[in-house]
Every structure is written in structure tokens, then in C-alpha cells.
Design a protein around this motif. Structure first.
Motif, mmCIF file in Angstrom:
data_model
loop_
_atom_site.group_PDB
_atom_site.id
_atom_site.type_symbol
_atom_site.label_atom_id
_atom_site.label_comp_id
_atom_site.label_asym_id
_atom_site.label_seq_id
_atom_site.Cartn_x
_atom_site.Cartn_y
_atom_site.Cartn_z
ATOM 1 N N LEU A 1 1.077 -0.905 -0.048
ATOM 2 C CA LEU A 1 0.369 -0.091 -0.222
ATOM 3 C C LEU A 1 0.625 1.123 0.356
ATOM 4 O O LEU A 1 0.680 2.331 -0.644
ATOM 5 N N GLN B 1 -8.725 -4.262 -1.500
ATOM 6 C CA GLN B 1 -8.647 -2.672 -1.589
ATOM 7 C C GLN B 1 -9.217 -2.768 -3.425
ATOM 8 O O GLN B 1 -8.797 -2.381 -3.403
ATOM 9 N N ARG C 1 -7.188 7.326 0.241
ATOM 10 C CA ARG C 1 -7.150 5.830 0.469
ATOM 11 C C ARG C 1 -6.016 5.574 0.675
ATOM 12 O O ARG C 1 -6.502 3.886 1.241
ATOM 13 N N SER C 2 -4.605 5.545 0.420
ATOM 14 C CA SER C 2 -3.966 4.899 0.319
ATOM 15 C C SER C 2 -2.489 4.984 1.629
ATOM 16 O O SER C 2 -1.423 5.048 1.483
ATOM 17 N N SER D 1 -9.112 1.646 4.903
ATOM 18 C CA SER D 1 -7.874 1.744 4.497
ATOM 19 C C SER D 1 -6.511 1.896 5.140
ATOM 20 O O SER D 1 -5.495 2.143 4.637
#
Length: 351
Positions: free
Chosen positions: A16, A151, A205-206, A346
Motif C-alpha cells: 500500500l 482494496q 485511501r492509501s 484503509s
């Protein structure tokens, strides 16, 4: 003794983190492309290459008119006319018959500019930057594909972004074939902003999520107002394009009239809302890291706008003004995503 069952659906921190870094690099590249595109516009280099995706039929543009055939204007005007006829069919199919008719009947669209090596290479650099971003988006989508089980939202948004970039590249060819028709330039700009928002969401989101405790209304209102202000700015730029060839720079804004006055007046409303937003951020304490960048970007946008108003729209300030405005939109979007997704799963450790 019982041991906890490992969560096989959780992505590894390194995977990620790698995606996040690539996303950030891609976002920076898009901002660079917006800057280069603004340079193209401010220097009048949009028709430096009359065809697409190549430039004068080559992957390496010419440096002298002697390298072109004597009938190059007629040749490339005919190519653009053929493309416009096809585009007009698409417009008619979607119900935009009047717009299609204007494109087909406006003969000025097919007027080919004289070859200018400087403008040709400025436009070509713009296209090369776009190609780099295309490869970055492909790489980003591939990385997200590997994370699709853990994800899925990253993969979906990355794929949408890739489709958006492909469409943006195709529509860039329409901007050229229609000889920089005003509405196509405006739409091309707003498509770039949509891509920015998608990348900002992927970046959010990461990364670890930091909730702010704020209402989403204020940052959303600030983003909408900035979008409106950018649109008003494109109206001013379009009006300037109509008079720039017949008037000196000192007379541009005066001749534009109402569009410029509206844009200038609306900037005070935007500035006031941004000030309220920044004060609110300081009070909540949850996103103070965004305060200083937002202050710099908003003040920079405002001051470069003032500079253009009082210094007769110098070409050097136009790209900077647009870049700062788009970066402000991206920063406020990041703030809004953190608010609306504060409890997202996340969040990851180790980043």
C-alpha cells in the motif's frame, strides 16, 4: 492457547505504501501537465502541432518550415476537417446538433497557422508530458489490480482514472482539430480537474486517515466555489483570445468588461470562504498539516490574479495562477476526503 486468525484481506503495508508513492508521483505529474498546458495557452502554442498524436506527421517535430511540404496548410486542414466531420456525428447522436452545425459551418476552424518552431516544440513538450502521465496511470492501475481483493475501491477508481486519461487524450485531439474552440478548451481543463480529484482520492485511501471532526459542508462549498472561479477565469481567457490579436495587452481586460469584473468580484467571495475554512481547520486541530499549504495556495492564487489585473495579464503569471488554483482544489479535496472517510478501514500501520 488460541491465536488470532490473521486477516488475509488486509494488504501488506509495503504494497500500500508503494501504491501511495506512485499515486503521489502521478498527481505531481498531472499538476506539471496542467502547468505546461497553461504555458501552451498563454503562449498561443495550442496549434503548434496541427495533427495528433504525432506532430506534422512525425514523432520528432520539424525545426524549420523547409522540412514541411509546400502545401502543409492545406494538407493538415483537410485532416482536421475529416476528424471534425466524425466528431460532429458524435455530437449530433448525443443531441448536440447546434454545436455540431457550428463546427461544420465555421470555416475559421480550418484556417491553418503559419509554422512556428518555438510554438511547435512547446506543444510537443505538452504532449510528451501527457504520454508520461499515461504510463504512470497504467502503472498505477496495474498496482491497484494486485490489491483488488483487499482494496477493491483502489482498483475501481484507478480503472476509472485510466479511462478518464484515455478519454482526455482523445479529447485533446478534438481541441486541436477544432482549432482551439473555446468550449473544447474549457471542457478539456475541467476533465483534468476531475482526474486530479480521482488521484487525490486514491492518495487519501492509501494513506493513514486523520479525521478532522469538521462538517463536510464547508470544504465542499470551498471546492465548488473554486470550480466556479476557474470556470469564470476560462471565460475571461476566452474573451481575451477574441481581442488579443487586435489590441495591445494594456487594453485586454478593459475590452473584456463584464466577464473580468465578475471573475474579480467573485474572487473576494472565494477568499472569504477559504479564510473561514482555514480558521475552522485551526480550531478542530485534526488537519492542521493542511492549513499552511492551503493558505499559501489560496493567497498565491489571489495575488497572481491581482498581478494579472494590474500588470496587463503578463504571460508568466497565467500558468502560475491556474496551477495554484488547481493545487488548492486538490488540497481541499484531500481535506474533504479525510472528513468523510475518517473511519475508513484503509488506515494502515507502517506508513
Amino acid at each position: 492457547m488460541q491465536y488470532p486468525i490473521p486477516n488475509t484481506q488486509a494488504p501488506t503495508p509495503n504494497a500500500l505504501k508503494s501504491f501511495h508513492k506512485l499515486c503521489l508521483s502521478t498527481l505531481i505529474a498531472v499538476y506539471i501537465l496542467i502547468l505546461v498546458g497553461a504555458v501552451v495557452r498563454s503562449t498561443g502554442s495550442g496549434m503548434g502541432c496541427p495533427d495528433w498524436p504525432r506532430c506534422f506527421g512525425n514523432f520528432i517535430p520539424p525545426t524549420s518550415v523547409d522540412q514541411l511540404p509546400a502545401d502543409y496548410k492545406e494538407k493538415y486542414a483537410a485532416i482536421r476537417e475529416k476528424k471534425n466531420i466524425k466528431f460532429a456525428k458524435y455530437l449530433s447522436a448525443f443531441g448536440f446538433k447546434d454545436t455540431a452545425e457550428k463546427i461544420l459551418n465555421d470555416k475559421s476552424i480550418l484556417v491553418e497557422a503559419d509554422f512556428n518552431p518555438v510554438k511547435t516544440w512547446i506543444e510537443y513538450i505538452n504532449r510528451l508530458t501527457g504520454v508520461v502521465i499515461g504510463f504512470l496511470i497504467i502503472a498505477l492501475t496495474w498496482r491497484s489490480f494486485k490489491l483488488r481483493k483487499e482494496q477493491p475501491v483502489l482498483f475501481r477508481i484507478s480503472l476509472i482514472t485510466l479511462i478518464g486519461v484515455i478519454f482526455q487524450g482523445w479529447f485533446g485531439s478534438i481541441v486541436v482539430s477544432t482549432n482551439l474552440t473555446t468550449w473544447t478548451i474549457t471542457l478539456h481543463m475541467f476533465l483534468a480537474l476531475v482526474i486530479v480529484l480521482l488521484l487525490v482520492y486514491l492518495q487519501h485511501r492509501s494513506e493513514p486517515v486523520h479525521a478532522t471532526g469538521m462538517s463536510v459542508f464547508l470544504p465542499l462549498a470551498a471546492i465548488v466555489l473554486l470550480f466556479v472561479q476557474v470556470f469564470l477565469g476560462t471565460e475571461v481567457r476566452s474573451a481575451i483570445d477574441m481581442v488579443s490579436s487586435s489590441l495591445p495587452r494594456s487594453g485586454w481586460l478593459e475590452s473584456v468588461g463584464r466577464p473580468f469584473i465578475t471573475h474579480r468580484t467573485f474572487s473576494w467571495i472565494v477568499l472569504a470562504i477559504q479564510a473561514v475554512l482555514i480558521v475552522k481547520i485551526q480550531k478542530t486541530g485534526g488537519a492542521k498539516s493542511l492549513s499552511l499549504p492551503l493558505i499559501i495556495l489560496i493567497l498565491g492564487t489571489f495575488l497572481t490574479g491581482v498581478g494579472m489585473a494590474y500588470l496587463d495579464v503578463p504571460a508568466v503569471l497565467q500558468p502560475l495562477h491556474l496551477l495554484l488554483a488547481t493545487m488548492a482544489i486538490g488540497t481541499e479535496a484531500l481535506l474533504m476526503f479525510r472528513i468523510t472517510n475518517g473511519s475508513s478501514s484503509s488506515s494502515i500501520s507502517g506508513i
